[in-house]
Write an enzyme that holds these catalytic residues in place. Structure first.
Site, mmCIF file in Angstrom:
data_model
loop_
_atom_site.group_PDB
_atom_site.id
_atom_site.type_symbol
_atom_site.label_atom_id
_atom_site.label_comp_id
_atom_site.label_asym_id
_atom_site.label_seq_id
_atom_site.Cartn_x
_atom_site.Cartn_y
_atom_site.Cartn_z
ATOM 1 N N ASP A 91 41.325 42.278 38.924
ATOM 2 C CA ASP A 91 41.570 42.543 37.378
ATOM 3 C C ASP A 91 42.112 40.960 37.141
ATOM 4 O OD1 ASP A 91 40.803 44.983 38.271
ATOM 5 O OD2 ASP A 91 43.594 45.443 37.557
ATOM 6 N N GLU A 104 49.600 47.790 49.471
ATOM 7 C CA GLU A 104 48.369 47.236 48.199
ATOM 8 C C GLU A 104 47.770 45.949 48.983
ATOM 9 O OE1 GLU A 104 47.263 46.828 44.071
ATOM 10 O OE2 GLU A 104 48.806 47.656 43.851
#
Length: 428
Positions: free
Chosen positions: A165, A395
């Protein structure tokens, strides 16, 4: 209990805990829905101990497929208040609600791998046959609506589509997006779950959401968006993953008797040329491209090594990539940082601007192994497993300290541990 055995049990427990009845959320709170490429990696994890559940993950994902073939990056199977932007912000009038953009198309490759490794071959063949037409429709959507001029490069119209992103590769292209003065007010949810120093900046979020409004004003018409969207890039993550997925869709067409080989081979010829046009001889690296300006985006990212996973690189370029990554390895403790550690834009703990991601490591390692560099593939695998052993199934990870970052108890990291942890060699 040995460490590896204990962690294997913990990885399985995470997948079960994140199971929402047919789909697996990445992690509770931060990401409470089903994401496209997360679902693919998670299915690989399920495949190690529950084959039926692995296939169900992909079948549930395709419940969100649009009539035009597009597979959205989020499927909102049930309401959850802990995430923004949710279905009401996207405004997609369909059931189940979805987002209106896509993500790296890993699914065809993973269907092939699942079919190849399945203990229950009858089940696997039946599931692959059922999924094949839907995957073909998805890949046709990419070609028809994101590369209508057959350049061999997919036009990516939102940073979220790339999977990376807030990568520094998108800084200039995103900066050209003028924040909509009428942008509806919003409250971010992500920074309530994760330290803001590990997440994208507010200025980036304003532009992410401005692009969402551009999508809505265009009625989600892709060809109109190609003309009007201020953000338009060629993403190595998208192009390399799609090229590999088309290779595997071709294999599935032959294996399952669908006879779509000529069409898929045409896509592969175009994307072979397109990806190789992104090579920079001086840098010894592939760069993303700004499709509005036509200029190379001269910042190295982990996706710069993915032409090895795609299989488009020449042996000479593969060797240059090996030397480039060896240089990066001298600057960090753990491979592969998501941004070139020599770059002034390198931020070792901010999302896609520096941290190590297990899922991208899995793809990069496979590429190096297939090009005849098993030592580098093994180094990447060992670093990834070590990070999980040190700090759990985070993550993403700090490439210098190994600190776990972002969300915890993360499904795709656990899935990679399951897919890799039992292997004898460097890759699957």
């Amino acid at each position: 209990m040995p460490v590896q055995e204990s962690l294997t049990e913990e990885a399985r427990r995470i997948l079960r805990a994140n199971d929402r009845g047919g789909f697996t959320i990445p992690t509770a709170g931060l990401y409470p829905f089903q994401w496209l490429w997360d679902a693919g990696f998670t299915a690989l994890g399920w495949m190690q101990f529950d084959e039926g559940r692995a296939w169900q993950e992909l079948e549930t994902l395709f419940l969100g497929q649009w009539p035009n073939g597009m597979l959205p990056h989020i499927v909102f199977h049930r309401p959850e208040p802990t995430y923004f932007p949710g279905p009401e912000r996207w405004g997609v009038a369909r059931t189940p609600p979805t987002s209106a953009i896509t993500q790296p198309p890993v699914i065809a490759t993973f269907v092939r791998w699942m079919l190849e490794q399945a203990q229950d071959q009858a089940l696997a063949e039946a599931k692959a046959c059922s999924l094949y037409p839907r995957m073909l429709a998805y890949h046709r959507w990419f070609k028809r609506e994101r590369d209508p001029e057959n350049t061999g490069l997919i036009s990516v119209l939102h940073p979220w589509e790339t999977g990376a992103d807030n990568s520094p590769a998108w800084d200039e292209a995103l900066a050209r997006v003028e924040v909509d003065p009428a942008l509806p007010p919003y409250t971010r949810r992500d920074t309530a779950h994760v330290d803001p120093s590990q997440r994208p900046h507010q200025s980036e979020y304003d532009r992410f959401l401005t692009l969402l409004e551009v999508y809505k004003r265009a009625g989600f018409d892709q060809l109109r968006l190609l003309r009007e969207c201020p953000f338009r890039v060629a993403s190595l993550l998208i192009d390399c993953v799609l090229h590999r997925a088309n290779r595997d869709l071709l294999w599935l067409s032959r294996r399952l008797g669908f006879a779509d080989e000529a069409e898929i081979e045409g896509w592969l010829e175009a994307s072979q040329r397109g990806i190789e046009s992104l090579w920079d001889e001086e840098a010894g690296l592939y760069f993303n491209r700004d499709l509005r300006s036509g200029a190379a985006i001269r910042v190295g990212v982990s996706a710069s090594f993915l032409p090895l996973y795609a299989g488009t690189a020449s042996p000479q370029r593969a060797l240059r990539l090996l030397h480039t990554l060896e240089g990066w390895a001298r600057q960090v403790r753990y491979l592969v940082p998501s941004t070139d550690p020599y770059s002034p834009r390198f931020e070792p703990q901010r999302y896609w601007r520096g941290p190590v991601w297990a899922v991208v490591n899995y793809l990069i390692a496979l590429g190096f192994a297939e090009y005849g560099y098993p030592e580098m593939a093994l180094r990447i695998r060992q670093d990834t497993l070590k990070l999980c052993e040190m700090t759990g199934f985070s993550e993403y990870f700090h490439p210098l300290t190994g600190q776990g970052l972002g969300g915890s108890a993360f499904s795709w990291t656990a899935a990679i541990y399951l897919a890799w942890g039992q292997a004898e060699g460097p890759v699957r």
